[in-house]
Motif scaffolding. Structure first.
Motif, PDB file in Angstrom:
ATOM      1  N   PRO A 278       0.658  -1.326   0.256  1.00 59.87           N
ATOM      2  CA  PRO A 278      -0.047   0.005   0.051  1.00 59.87           C
ATOM      3  C   PRO A 278       0.720   1.344   0.076  1.00 59.87           C
ATOM      4  CG  PRO A 278      -0.754  -1.644   1.677  1.00 59.87           C
ATOM      5  CD  PRO A 278       0.491  -1.972   1.122  1.00 59.87           C
ATOM      6  N   THR A 279       1.947   1.232   0.531  1.00 57.58           N
ATOM      7  CA  THR A 279       3.019   2.487   0.485  1.00 57.58           C
ATOM      8  C   THR A 279       3.215   2.946  -0.775  1.00 57.58           C
ATOM      9  OG1 THR A 279       4.776   1.334   0.811  1.00 57.58           O
ATOM     10  CG2 THR A 279       3.671   1.979   2.827  1.00 57.58           C
ATOM     11  N   VAL A 280       3.424   2.130  -1.892  1.00 53.26           N
ATOM     12  CA  VAL A 280       3.584   2.485  -3.179  1.00 53.26           C
ATOM     13  C   VAL A 280       2.530   3.226  -3.667  1.00 53.26           C
ATOM     14  CG1 VAL A 280       3.607   1.641  -5.682  1.00 53.26           C
ATOM     15  CG2 VAL A 280       5.090   0.412  -3.841  1.00 53.26           C
ATOM     16  N   ILE A 281       1.239   3.382  -3.239  1.00 49.39           N
ATOM     17  CA  ILE A 281       0.237   4.168  -3.797  1.00 49.39           C
ATOM     18  C   ILE A 281       0.488   5.582  -3.439  1.00 49.39           C
ATOM     19  CG2 ILE A 281      -2.406   4.750  -3.546  1.00 49.39           C
ATOM     20  CD1 ILE A 281      -2.591   1.437  -2.976  1.00 49.39           C
ATOM     21  N   ALA A 282       1.005   5.846  -2.041  1.00 56.58           N
ATOM     22  CA  ALA A 282       1.536   7.043  -1.787  1.00 56.58           C
ATOM     23  C   ALA A 282       2.685   7.764  -2.123  1.00 56.58           C
ATOM     24  CB  ALA A 282       1.421   7.067   0.201  1.00 56.58           C
TER      25      ALA A 282
ATOM     26  N   ALA B  66       7.912 -15.494   5.271  1.00 58.19           N
ATOM     27  CA  ALA B  66       7.198 -14.564   6.049  1.00 58.19           C
ATOM     28  C   ALA B  66       8.016 -13.812   7.096  1.00 58.19           C
ATOM     29  CB  ALA B  66       5.741 -14.947   6.328  1.00 58.19           C
ATOM     30  N   ILE B  67       8.019 -12.336   7.145  1.00 62.37           N
ATOM     31  CA  ILE B  67       8.894 -11.831   7.992  1.00 62.37           C
ATOM     32  C   ILE B  67       7.778 -10.955   8.802  1.00 62.37           C
ATOM     33  CG2 ILE B  67      10.444 -10.131   8.470  1.00 62.37           C
ATOM     34  CD1 ILE B  67      11.858 -10.921   5.871  1.00 62.37           C
ATOM     35  N   VAL B  68       7.554 -11.221   9.878  1.00 63.84           N
ATOM     36  CA  VAL B  68       6.588 -10.595  10.837  1.00 63.84           C
ATOM     37  C   VAL B  68       7.535  -9.306  11.524  1.00 63.84           C
ATOM     38  CG1 VAL B  68       4.794 -10.480  12.666  1.00 63.84           C
ATOM     39  CG2 VAL B  68       4.945 -12.290  10.724  1.00 63.84           C
ATOM     40  N   TYR B  69       7.291  -8.232  11.487  1.00 66.93           N
ATOM     41  CA  TYR B  69       7.992  -7.173  12.213  1.00 66.93           C
ATOM     42  C   TYR B  69       7.279  -5.879  12.443  1.00 66.93           C
ATOM     43  CZ  TYR B  69       8.405  -4.626   7.738  1.00 66.93           C
ATOM     44  OH  TYR B  69       8.195  -3.940   6.579  1.00 66.93           O
ATOM     45  N   ARG B  70       7.789  -4.946  13.279  1.00 70.77           N
ATOM     46  CA  ARG B  70       6.961  -3.680  13.700  1.00 70.77           C
ATOM     47  C   ARG B  70       7.906  -2.355  13.158  1.00 70.77           C
ATOM     48  NH1 ARG B  70       2.768  -4.349  16.932  1.00 70.77           N
ATOM     49  NH2 ARG B  70       2.625  -6.493  17.731  1.00 70.77           N
TER      50      ARG B  70
ATOM     51  N   THR C 218       3.668  -0.013  14.336  1.00 66.79           N
ATOM     52  CA  THR C 218       2.892  -0.563  13.342  1.00 66.79           C
ATOM     53  C   THR C 218       3.222  -2.029  12.913  1.00 66.79           C
ATOM     54  OG1 THR C 218       2.482   1.521  12.139  1.00 66.79           O
ATOM     55  CG2 THR C 218       1.910  -0.365  10.751  1.00 66.79           C
ATOM     56  N   PRO C 219       2.243  -3.187  13.059  1.00 68.24           N
ATOM     57  CA  PRO C 219       2.697  -4.302  12.718  1.00 68.24           C
ATOM     58  C   PRO C 219       2.777  -4.724  11.285  1.00 68.24           C
ATOM     59  CG  PRO C 219       0.617  -4.369  13.890  1.00 68.24           C
ATOM     60  CD  PRO C 219       1.078  -2.922  13.818  1.00 68.24           C
ATOM     61  N   VAL C 220       3.383  -5.488  10.598  1.00 67.59           N
ATOM     62  CA  VAL C 220       3.552  -5.543   9.280  1.00 67.59           C
ATOM     63  C   VAL C 220       4.240  -7.064   8.848  1.00 67.59           C
ATOM     64  CG1 VAL C 220       5.059  -4.944   7.088  1.00 67.59           C
ATOM     65  CG2 VAL C 220       4.994  -3.134   9.043  1.00 67.59           C
ATOM     66  N   CYS C 221       3.476  -7.562   7.836  1.00 66.99           N
ATOM     67  CA  CYS C 221       3.942  -9.134   7.636  1.00 66.99           C
ATOM     68  C   CYS C 221       4.241  -8.902   6.214  1.00 66.99           C
ATOM     69  CB  CYS C 221       3.180 -10.013   7.702  1.00 66.99           C
ATOM     70  SG  CYS C 221       3.396 -11.589   7.317  1.00 66.99           S
TER      71      CYS C 221
ATOM     72  N   ALA D  58       3.359  -6.987   0.931  1.00 65.97           N
ATOM     73  CA  ALA D  58       3.437  -6.371   2.319  1.00 65.97           C
ATOM     74  C   ALA D  58       2.062  -6.184   2.582  1.00 65.97           C
ATOM     75  CB  ALA D  58       4.473  -4.977   2.148  1.00 65.97           C
ATOM     76  N   LEU D  59       1.860  -6.428   3.813  1.00 68.11           N
ATOM     77  CA  LEU D  59       0.785  -6.215   4.716  1.00 68.11           C
ATOM     78  C   LEU D  59       0.898  -5.537   5.936  1.00 68.11           C
ATOM     79  CD1 LEU D  59       0.406 -10.250   4.076  1.00 68.11           C
ATOM     80  CD2 LEU D  59      -0.998  -8.366   2.648  1.00 68.11           C
ATOM     81  N   TYR D  60       0.031  -4.847   6.271  1.00 71.11           N
ATOM     82  CA  TYR D  60       0.002  -3.853   7.368  1.00 71.11           C
ATOM     83  C   TYR D  60      -1.397  -3.986   8.120  1.00 71.11           C
ATOM     84  CZ  TYR D  60       3.670  -1.869   4.627  1.00 71.11           C
ATOM     85  OH  TYR D  60       4.634  -1.523   3.784  1.00 71.11           O
ATOM     86  N   ARG D  61      -1.210  -3.625   9.505  1.00 71.78           N
ATOM     87  CA  ARG D  61      -2.394  -3.424  10.222  1.00 71.78           C
ATOM     88  C   ARG D  61      -2.377  -2.118  10.974  1.00 71.78           C
ATOM     89  NH1 ARG D  61      -2.906  -7.980  14.045  1.00 71.78           N
ATOM     90  NH2 ARG D  61      -1.302  -6.898  15.231  1.00 71.78           N
TER      91      ARG D  61
END
Length: 132
Positions: A49-53, A97-101, A106-109, A125-128
């Motif tokens: 989603p960050t590519v959109i911005a 799959a890398i799960v990080y903050r 911000t949690p990211v996978c 890239a997936l965010y919550r």
């Protein structure tokens, strides 16, 4: 690692996955754009989603290392204190799959698929709660 039964690259081990994730986090935390990009294949396909911005691409997909360089450079400019904290790593056959903050919590996978040279060739890239 030995070659797979059909002559292709072997599956990743848990140790491989941990090493790849740690190298990736270290490059990002150093804000070393060249080191970050060295981890990606020239024809990488990266969706986030960050590519959109950052690039104004409606489907959020970047194709190729040079376009990805632009996206990452803009991200590092936008978040000069960006830091990743690794939570966990999951191992697939040729993916992890890398799960990080992020530093702000911000949690990211991210799902990384690897080519035979262990360069990242596809990313989701997936965010919550992304506050980009």
């Amino acid at each position: 690692m030995s070659a797979g039964a059909a002559g292709g690259p072997p599956p990743l081990s848990d140790e491989d996955a941990a090493r790849l994730a740690e190298e990736w986090v270290a490059a990002w935390n150093a804000h070393d754009l060249d080191a970050i990009l060295a981890l990606y294949a020239p024809g990488v396909v990266f969706q986030t989603p960050t590519v959109i911005a950052t690039l104004g691409i409606p489907d959020g997909i970047v194709r190729g290392a040079e376009a990805l360089r632009t996206h990452f450079a803009r991200g590092l400019e936008r978040l000069p204190d960006l830091r990743f904290e690794l939570d966990s790593v999951y191992t697939g056959v040729r993916s992890i799959a890398i799960v990080y903050r992020w530093a702000d919590g911000t949690p990211v996978c991210e799902l990384h698929e690897y080519d035979p040279q262990l360069r990242i060739e596809r990313v989701q890239a997936l965010y919550r709660g992304l506050s980009w």
